[in-house]
Design a protein around this motif. Structure first.
Motif, PDB file in Angstrom:
ATOM      1  N   GLU A 113      23.475  54.193  46.660  1.00  0.00           N
ATOM      2  CA  GLU A 113      22.595  55.180  47.301  1.00  0.00           C
ATOM      3  C   GLU A 113      22.859  56.597  46.818  1.00  0.00           C
ATOM      4  OE1 GLU A 113      22.472  55.106  51.537  1.00  0.00           O
ATOM      5  OE2 GLU A 113      21.401  53.185  51.548  1.00  0.00           O
ATOM      6  N   ASP A 114      24.127  56.878  46.482  1.00  0.00           N
ATOM      7  CA  ASP A 114      24.431  58.234  46.005  1.00  0.00           C
ATOM      8  C   ASP A 114      24.160  58.397  44.501  1.00  0.00           C
ATOM      9  OD1 ASP A 114      26.535  56.971  44.743  1.00  0.00           O
ATOM     10  OD2 ASP A 114      28.118  57.879  45.950  1.00  0.00           O
ATOM     11  N   GLY A 115      23.562  57.389  43.891  1.00  0.00           N
ATOM     12  CA  GLY A 115      23.130  57.509  42.495  1.00  0.00           C
ATOM     13  C   GLY A 115      24.162  57.094  41.457  1.00  0.00           C
ATOM     14  N   THR A 116      25.315  56.551  41.898  1.00  0.00           N
ATOM     15  CA  THR A 116      26.346  56.156  40.935  1.00  0.00           C
ATOM     16  C   THR A 116      26.029  54.783  40.348  1.00  0.00           C
ATOM     17  OG1 THR A 116      27.948  57.321  42.313  1.00  0.00           O
ATOM     18  CG2 THR A 116      28.841  55.847  40.620  1.00  0.00           C
ATOM     19  N   SER A 117      26.151  54.674  39.047  1.00  0.00           N
ATOM     20  CA  SER A 117      25.942  53.377  38.404  1.00  0.00           C
ATOM     21  C   SER A 117      26.985  52.384  38.941  1.00  0.00           C
ATOM     22  CB  SER A 117      26.109  53.528  36.889  1.00  0.00           C
ATOM     23  OG  SER A 117      26.357  52.264  36.323  1.00  0.00           O
ATOM     24  N   MET A 118      26.524  51.225  39.404  1.00  0.00           N
ATOM     25  CA  MET A 118      27.470  50.246  39.956  1.00  0.00           C
ATOM     26  C   MET A 118      28.449  49.768  38.891  1.00  0.00           C
ATOM     27  SD  MET A 118      25.450  47.929  42.724  1.00  0.00           S
ATOM     28  CE  MET A 118      24.547  48.678  44.096  1.00  0.00           C
ATOM     29  N   ARG A 119      28.026  49.809  37.657  1.00  0.00           N
ATOM     30  CA  ARG A 119      28.911  49.370  36.569  1.00  0.00           C
ATOM     31  C   ARG A 119      30.140  50.269  36.439  1.00  0.00           C
ATOM     32  NH1 ARG A 119      26.948  47.452  30.693  1.00  0.00           N
ATOM     33  NH2 ARG A 119      28.897  46.507  30.122  1.00  0.00           N
ATOM     34  N   LYS A 120      30.009  51.519  36.925  1.00  0.00           N
ATOM     35  CA  LYS A 120      31.160  52.419  36.875  1.00  0.00           C
ATOM     36  C   LYS A 120      32.125  52.168  38.030  1.00  0.00           C
ATOM     37  CE  LYS A 120      29.247  56.295  34.363  1.00  0.00           C
ATOM     38  NZ  LYS A 120      29.288  57.741  34.236  1.00  0.00           N
ATOM     39  N   LEU A 121      31.703  51.365  38.988  1.00  0.00           N
ATOM     40  CA  LEU A 121      32.511  51.168  40.196  1.00  0.00           C
ATOM     41  C   LEU A 121      33.268  49.846  40.196  1.00  0.00           C
ATOM     42  CD1 LEU A 121      29.833  52.513  42.700  1.00  0.00           C
ATOM     43  CD2 LEU A 121      31.913  53.688  41.979  1.00  0.00           C
ATOM     44  N   THR A 132      34.701  55.994  37.569  1.00  0.00           N
ATOM     45  CA  THR A 132      34.916  57.208  38.360  1.00  0.00           C
ATOM     46  C   THR A 132      36.364  57.218  38.851  1.00  0.00           C
ATOM     47  OG1 THR A 132      34.240  56.143  40.413  1.00  0.00           O
ATOM     48  CG2 THR A 132      32.514  57.212  39.130  1.00  0.00           C
ATOM     49  N   ALA A 133      36.864  58.414  39.165  1.00  0.00           N
ATOM     50  CA  ALA A 133      38.290  58.543  39.506  1.00  0.00           C
ATOM     51  C   ALA A 133      38.628  57.863  40.821  1.00  0.00           C
ATOM     52  CB  ALA A 133      38.675  60.019  39.567  1.00  0.00           C
ATOM     53  N   VAL A 134      37.745  58.002  41.796  1.00  0.00           N
ATOM     54  CA  VAL A 134      38.009  57.438  43.128  1.00  0.00           C
ATOM     55  C   VAL A 134      36.774  56.671  43.576  1.00  0.00           C
ATOM     56  CG1 VAL A 134      38.649  57.952  45.516  1.00  0.00           C
ATOM     57  CG2 VAL A 134      39.455  59.444  43.678  1.00  0.00           C
ATOM     58  N   LYS A 135      36.989  55.444  44.015  1.00  0.00           N
ATOM     59  CA  LYS A 135      35.866  54.661  44.541  1.00  0.00           C
ATOM     60  C   LYS A 135      35.842  54.822  46.058  1.00  0.00           C
ATOM     61  CE  LYS A 135      36.204  52.939  40.328  1.00  0.00           C
ATOM     62  NZ  LYS A 135      37.255  53.426  39.407  1.00  0.00           N
ATOM     63  N   ARG A 136      34.669  55.138  46.578  1.00  0.00           N
ATOM     64  CA  ARG A 136      34.560  55.252  48.036  1.00  0.00           C
ATOM     65  C   ARG A 136      34.277  53.872  48.628  1.00  0.00           C
ATOM     66  NH1 ARG A 136      31.596  59.902  47.037  1.00  0.00           N
ATOM     67  NH2 ARG A 136      29.662  58.931  47.723  1.00  0.00           N
ATOM     68  N   PRO A 137      34.812  53.591  49.821  1.00  0.00           N
ATOM     69  CA  PRO A 137      34.558  52.289  50.440  1.00  0.00           C
ATOM     70  C   PRO A 137      33.074  51.977  50.550  1.00  0.00           C
ATOM     71  CG  PRO A 137      36.292  53.439  51.615  1.00  0.00           C
ATOM     72  CD  PRO A 137      35.773  54.404  50.591  1.00  0.00           C
ATOM     73  N   SER A 138      32.271  52.994  50.901  1.00  0.00           N
ATOM     74  CA  SER A 138      30.830  52.718  51.068  1.00  0.00           C
ATOM     75  C   SER A 138      30.193  52.333  49.727  1.00  0.00           C
ATOM     76  CB  SER A 138      30.116  53.949  51.654  1.00  0.00           C
ATOM     77  OG  SER A 138      30.324  55.056  50.800  1.00  0.00           O
ATOM     78  N   GLN A 139      30.671  52.935  48.640  1.00  0.00           N
ATOM     79  CA  GLN A 139      30.135  52.569  47.313  1.00  0.00           C
ATOM     80  C   GLN A 139      30.494  51.116  46.987  1.00  0.00           C
ATOM     81  OE1 GLN A 139      32.237  55.648  45.097  1.00  0.00           O
ATOM     82  NE2 GLN A 139      30.288  56.650  44.592  1.00  0.00           N
ATOM     83  N   LEU A 140      31.760  50.774  47.217  1.00  0.00           N
ATOM     84  CA  LEU A 140      32.188  49.406  46.887  1.00  0.00           C
ATOM     85  C   LEU A 140      31.505  48.381  47.779  1.00  0.00           C
ATOM     86  CD1 LEU A 140      35.977  49.680  45.991  1.00  0.00           C
ATOM     87  CD2 LEU A 140      34.004  49.493  44.481  1.00  0.00           C
ATOM     88  N   ALA A 141      31.189  48.783  49.015  1.00  0.00           N
ATOM     89  CA  ALA A 141      30.460  47.854  49.897  1.00  0.00           C
ATOM     90  C   ALA A 141      29.097  47.525  49.288  1.00  0.00           C
ATOM     91  CB  ALA A 141      30.287  48.474  51.273  1.00  0.00           C
ATOM     92  N   GLU A 142      28.429  48.534  48.736  1.00  0.00           N
ATOM     93  CA  GLU A 142      27.119  48.282  48.116  1.00  0.00           C
ATOM     94  C   GLU A 142      27.245  47.381  46.893  1.00  0.00           C
ATOM     95  OE1 GLU A 142      24.250  51.613  47.700  1.00  0.00           O
ATOM     96  OE2 GLU A 142      25.824  52.802  48.664  1.00  0.00           O
ATOM     97  N   VAL A 143      28.264  47.658  46.067  1.00  0.00           N
ATOM     98  CA  VAL A 143      28.453  46.830  44.866  1.00  0.00           C
ATOM     99  C   VAL A 143      28.788  45.394  45.280  1.00  0.00           C
ATOM    100  CG1 VAL A 143      29.706  46.536  42.714  1.00  0.00           C
ATOM    101  CG2 VAL A 143      29.319  48.827  43.595  1.00  0.00           C
ATOM    102  N   ALA A 144      29.676  45.259  46.259  1.00  0.00           N
ATOM    103  CA  ALA A 144      30.099  43.912  46.680  1.00  0.00           C
ATOM    104  C   ALA A 144      28.913  43.124  47.234  1.00  0.00           C
ATOM    105  CB  ALA A 144      31.212  44.018  47.714  1.00  0.00           C
ATOM    106  N   ALA A 145      28.053  43.795  47.991  1.00  0.00           N
ATOM    107  CA  ALA A 145      26.890  43.091  48.545  1.00  0.00           C
ATOM    108  C   ALA A 145      25.970  42.632  47.413  1.00  0.00           C
ATOM    109  CB  ALA A 145      26.132  44.005  49.514  1.00  0.00           C
ATOM    110  N   ALA A 146      25.763  43.505  46.425  1.00  0.00           N
ATOM    111  CA  ALA A 146      24.907  43.125  45.291  1.00  0.00           C
ATOM    112  C   ALA A 146      25.548  41.979  44.516  1.00  0.00           C
ATOM    113  CB  ALA A 146      24.695  44.335  44.376  1.00  0.00           C
TER     114      ALA A 146
END
Ligand code: SF4
Length: 350
Positions: free
Chosen positions: A92-100, A138-152
Motif C-alpha cells: 500500500e505504501d508503494g514499495t515493491s514486494m520484491r524488495k521486501l 530496503t534497510a528495515v521491513k515494517r511488519p505491515s509491509q511483510l503482512a501484505e507480502v505474506a498474504a500475497a
C-alpha cells in the motif's frame, strides 16, 4: 545421476549459464546463486561467484526448462522456477514486494527484517550489506509491509517463511522488530522460522516463541579458532551462551524446531563438524550442515566451497547422528530445515 548427488556436486562447483540467467548477488540466506529444480529436489546453486567460472557444469537453453551439461555431455533437464507473482506487486505504501521478501524455494519465503548489522568486524561470509547498497532491498521491513507480502505469497502457495535479521546495537530493539514481523507474517497465513543471535538473556526468547513456529540460532562453526577468525564480531557470545539459548529454545519450541547452521569450508576439520552435530542433535537442535557459499564482495568471495566428496561424507555421517536423535526435517514447521535448498542434509535425513 541421483538428484541429491547432483545437487551436492552443483553446490560444490557452481554452474555456468548460457545465456546468463538471473540470480541473487547479495543478502542473507542463499545470497548468491540460482534456484533450480531437478527430479523433485530444489536447490540453490552458486552461479556468479569467482569459482563458478571453472565449473564443469553448464546450463544451456532459454526460458524455464534448461539442459544441464557436464563436460559437453547432457546430464539432466532442470527447471528454473517461475518468479512469484508477488514480485510484480507493490504494498500500500508503494514499495515493491520484491524488495521486501524473496522466494527461497517452492514453499518458502525469506526476508531480512533489518538489513544492517552492528557487528564489527563483519562475519567473513556475510553479504547482508550488498543487496542494500545495490538498491535490491530496503534497510528495515515494517511488519505491515511483510503482512501484505505474506498474504500475497500465501495466496500463490507459499507455506512458510524464514525471517532473519542483522544485529542492531540494542538487542531488545532487534528482537522486538523480529517479533513484530513474525507475528504479522504468521497472522497472514505462513508458518515462521525466526533466526537471531543468542540473546544475553535466554528468557528474551519467550516473546519470539509466542509468535513463531521455529527458530535458528546459528553458531556457524563448532571450532572456536574458526569462530574467532570467521565471525569475530559475534565472539562476544561464548559457546556457553549458545548452549544456554539452545536449551531454552528447545523447551519453548520443541525438539527439531530449533536449528543451527554448521558451515563447512571455513578451515575446520570433519571432527569438529561431527562433534558439533552430535552435541546439537542430542540437545534436540537440528544441525543444518551446509557448504560455504562464497559471495563476491565479501572477504571470502574469492574462495571455493568444500569439495563434493567431503560434503557427501559429512552428509551421510551427520544424517545418522540426526536419525539416532529422532529428529526429522519433514516434521519441522518452517525455515531452513523445512526448505533445505542450500544443503543436502535434509535430503539425507528425511
Ligand atoms: S535453506 Fe532455504 S530457507 Fe534456508 S537460506 Fe537456503 S533457501 Fe533460504
Amino acid at each position: 545421476m541421483d538428484p541429491r548427488e547432483l545437487k551436492a556436486r552443483l553446490q560444490a562447483r557452481g554452474v555456468r549459464t548460457e545465456p546468463p540467467a538471473e540470480g541473487r548477488r547479495g543478502g542473507a540466506g542463499p545470497a548468491e546463486g540460482l534456484s533450480l529444480r531437478m527430479g523433485g529436489v530444489e536447490a540453490t546453486v552458486p552461479a556468479s561467484a569467482v569459482f563458478t567460472r571453472s565449473s564443469p557444469f553448464l546450463l544451456e537453453g532459454e526460458g524455464r526448462r534448461r539442459v544441464l551439461k557436464w563436460g559437453g555431455r547432457q546430464l539432466a533437464e532442470v527447471e528454473i522456477p517461475e518468479a512469484p507473482l508477488f514480485y510484480g506487486l507493490r504494498t500500500e505504501d508503494g514499495t515493491s514486494m520484491r524488495k521486501l521478501a524473496l522466494r527461497h524455494s517452492a514453499s518458502c519465503l525469506g526476508s531480512t527484517v533489518l538489513q544492517r548489522c552492528s557487528r564489527s568486524p563483519r562475519c567473513s561470509f556475510c553479504a547482508i550489506d550488498l543487496s542494500l547498497s545495490s538498491g535490491a532491498t530496503t534497510a528495515v521491513k515494517r511488519p505491515s509491509q511483510l503482512a501484505e507480502v505474506a498474504a500475497a505469497a500465501a495466496s500463490e502457495g507459499f507455506e512458510h517463511a524464514v525471517l532473519t535479521t542483522g544485529t542492531p546495537d540494542r538487542e531488545e530493539a532487534g528482537l522486538k522488530l523480529l517479533r513484530d514481523c513474525s507475528e504479522a507474517v504468521r497472522a497472514a497465513g505462513l508458518k515462521v522460522q525466526v533466526q537471531c543471535e543468542p540473546p544475553r538473556d535466554p528468557d528474551l526468547l519467550e516473546e519470539l516463541a509466542s509468535v513463531s513456529d521455529s527458530i535458528g540460532i546459528n553458531i556457524e562453526s563448532w571450532d572456536q579458532r574458526i569462530r574467532e577468525r570467521a565471525t569475530p564480531g559475534k565472539c562476544d557470545r561464548s559457546s556457553e551462551d549458545y548452549l544456554r539459548c539452545w536449551r531454552r529454545a528447545v523447551e519453548l519450541w520443541g525438539p527439531g524446531e530449533v536449528s543451527s547452521f554448521l558451515l563447512v569450508g571455513l578451515g575446520e576439520d570433519d571432527r569438529s563438524v561431527l562433534e558439533g552435530a552430535r552435541v546439537l542433535a542430542e540437545l534436540g537442535v537440528y544441525p543444518f550442515v551446509l557448504p560455504l557459499r562464497p559471495v563476491p564482495g565479501t572477504p571470502l568471495g574469492e574462495k571455493s566451497p568444500p569439495p563434493f566428496s567431503r560434503m557427501m561424507r559429512l552428509y551421510e555421517r551427520v544424517a545418522s547422528i540426526v536419525q539416532r536423535a529422532g529428529l526429522e526435517a519433514s516434521r519441522v514447521s518452517a525455515g531452513c530445515v523445512r526448505c533445505g535448498a542450500c544443503s543436502c542434509i535434509t535430503d539425507y535425513t528425511g
